[in-house]
Design an enzyme around this catalytic site. Structure first.
Site, short mmCIF file in Angstrom:
data_model
loop_
_atom_site.label_atom_id
_atom_site.label_comp_id
_atom_site.label_asym_id
_atom_site.label_seq_id
_atom_site.Cartn_x
_atom_site.Cartn_y
_atom_site.Cartn_z
N LYS A 33 0.84 -1.21 0.00
CA LYS A 33 0.00 0.00 0.00
C LYS A 33 0.87 1.25 0.00
CE LYS A 33 -0.39 -0.34 5.06
NZ LYS A 33 -1.26 -0.88 6.16
N ARG A 131 -11.66 0.35 14.14
CA ARG A 131 -11.45 1.20 12.97
C ARG A 131 -12.25 0.59 11.84
NH1 ARG A 131 -5.10 1.67 11.32
NH2 ARG A 131 -5.65 -0.38 10.55
N TYR A 253 15.96 30.05 8.93
CA TYR A 253 14.76 30.74 9.43
C TYR A 253 14.76 30.85 10.94
CZ TYR A 253 12.42 30.60 4.87
OH TYR A 253 12.07 30.80 3.57
N MET A 301 11.78 24.55 3.25
CA MET A 301 10.99 23.77 2.28
C MET A 301 11.88 23.01 1.30
SD MET A 301 8.10 25.03 -0.43
CE MET A 301 7.01 25.72 0.79
C1 LIG Z 1 -0.58 -1.85 6.85
C2 LIG Z 1 -1.16 -3.15 7.28
C3 LIG Z 1 -0.35 -4.28 7.42
C4 LIG Z 1 1.16 -4.22 7.32
O1 LIG Z 1 1.63 -3.68 8.53
P1 LIG Z 1 3.21 -3.48 8.81
O2 LIG Z 1 3.23 -3.05 10.23
O3 LIG Z 1 3.68 -2.45 7.87
O4 LIG Z 1 3.85 -4.80 8.60
C5 LIG Z 1 -0.96 -5.49 7.69
N1 LIG Z 1 -2.31 -5.57 7.85
C6 LIG Z 1 -3.11 -4.49 7.76
C7 LIG Z 1 -4.57 -4.65 7.97
C8 LIG Z 1 -2.57 -3.25 7.48
O5 LIG Z 1 -3.36 -2.18 7.40
#
Ligand SMILES: *Cc1c(COP(=O)(O)O)cnc(C)c1O
Length: 358
Positions: A33, A131, A253, A301
């Site tokens: 992801k 969640r 800055y 930046m």
């Molecule tokens: C992002 C995610 C993972 C991977 O988690 P890591 O801590 O990056 O290994 C696994 N399962 C779900 C549901 C996630 O959202």
């Protein structure tokens, strides 16, 4: 070129194999992801496919759809679930939703009946994250009426750990108990539990399908202990300008750093717009020739300044290493007050990227 991000796909593949060796009883997916945590899903995912990985996860359906042509014949799961009105799109592209509510189960079942075939899915049971995932009420609904799953091919029942990077946290065991109790009420199916850190919590947390992300990309899944994985990226920046600053003069800055002695300041063309976080101001170090170089003043930046007074070897064309084996994403995160995940997913779009080990 004034800055460069090098990513070694062989190291990511080696990290994946190491995780496979730790999980002999089940498969190991790759979570890709957010563009493979900023390292490039279009490069990382095909490399892991070649390595033998057969399960991939994204968060958004569009990320999964983009990977579909690159990952023929293997599972691409969508962790954020079945998005409203998009069931037809998931089915057409052979994307596998992680169903997280009775409503999503209903919508996916309806799409399956419409197409006249069973459709694959994972079923997400919430065990404490609060969640996504079936809550107690939705679990009751489905446990009491399992025919709701009739047109769904259940690839796995999964849950997600809240504090897997804290092995002493009793919540890990509590989630495991809740998960087992939920699975006992659902149709028999493979199980999926651990993220990266969960894979280091011991054999109770092994399952049919582990879901590591961060550890593939070099984030230590066992904070406070030596990292079992290798950092696959190297971010370096060339000195753009060197200047001599008299004692008593401020730098950057708001003048939050003042030279205490005649100082030599190196400026690089990397800043918070590149994901080199502003919270690193006055707090981080880079690496040159195996030695640490302190960041001084505010990160701006597009520019950042380092005190190179004690490094006479640094010249106008020298390269400072900002992230790499010597300054890990976790180390940078500690200085910035965040975690390695945010360091990686913040890596800017302006860096030229070079891939090795393809
Ligand atoms: C992002 C995610 C993972 C991977 O988690 P890591 O801590 O990056 O290994 C696994 N399962 C779900 C549901 C996630 O959202």
């Amino acid at each position: 070129m004034i800055a460069e991000l090098r990513i070694d796909l062989d190291i990511i593949a080696a990290n994946w194999r190491l995780l496979c060796n730790r999980h002999p009883g089940g498969a190991v997916a790759a979570v890709v992801k957010a563009d493979a945590y900023g390292l490039g899903a279009a490069q990382v995912a095909p490399r892991l496919l070649r390595e033998g990985c057969r399960h991939f996860f994204t968060a958004h359906p569009a990320e999964a759809a983009a990977l579909r042509p690159l990952l023929p014949g293997v599972m691409i799961g969508v962790l954020n679930g079945l998005w409203p009105g998009e069931a037809g799109e998931y089915a057409a592209r052979d994307l596998v939703p992680v169903l997280g509510s009775a409503r999503e189960v209903e919508a996916w079942g309806a799409e399956a009946r419409r197409l006249g075939r069973r459709l694959p899915a994972l079923l997400h049971v919430d065990t404490g994250m609060n969640r996504l995932g079936l809550d107690a009420r939705d679990l009751d609904l489905i446990a009491n009426e399992p025919e709701r799953l009739a047109s769904i091919e259940l690839l796995a029942i999964m849950t997600h750990l809240v504090s897997a990077e804290q092995p002493e946290n009793p919540f890990n065991q509590r989630q495991l108990q809740r998960f087992r109790a939920a699975c006992a009420r659902l149709p028999a199916a493979p199980r999926s539990i651990a993220n990266s850190s969960g894979m280091f919590l011991g054999p109770d947390f092994a399952s049919d399908l582990a879901r590591p992300g961060a550890a593939l990309y070099g984030v230590n899944p066992t904070p406070g202990r030596p990292s079992p994985v290798t950092v696959p990226l190297r971010l370096r920046a060339k000195v753009l300008q060197l200047r001599d600053v008299p004692a008593g003069e401020p730098v950057g800055y708001n003048g939050i750093w003042t030279a205490q002695r005649p100082s030599r300041i190196a400026t690089i063309a990397v800043g918070y717009a590149d994901g080199y976080l502003r919270s690193l101001s006055n707090a981080a170090e880079a690496c040159f020739d195996g030695r640490r170089v302190p960041l001084v003043g505010r990160v701006s930046m597009d520019l950042t300044t380092f005190d190179v007074t004690d490094h006479p070897g640094i010249g106008p064309d020298s390269w400072l290493e900002l992230i790499g084996p010597a300054v890990t994403p976790d180390q940078l995160a500690a200085w910035a007050g965040t975690n390695g995940y945010e360091i990686l997913t913040s890596l800017g779009a302006r860096y030229p990227r070079a891939y090795g080990g393809a």
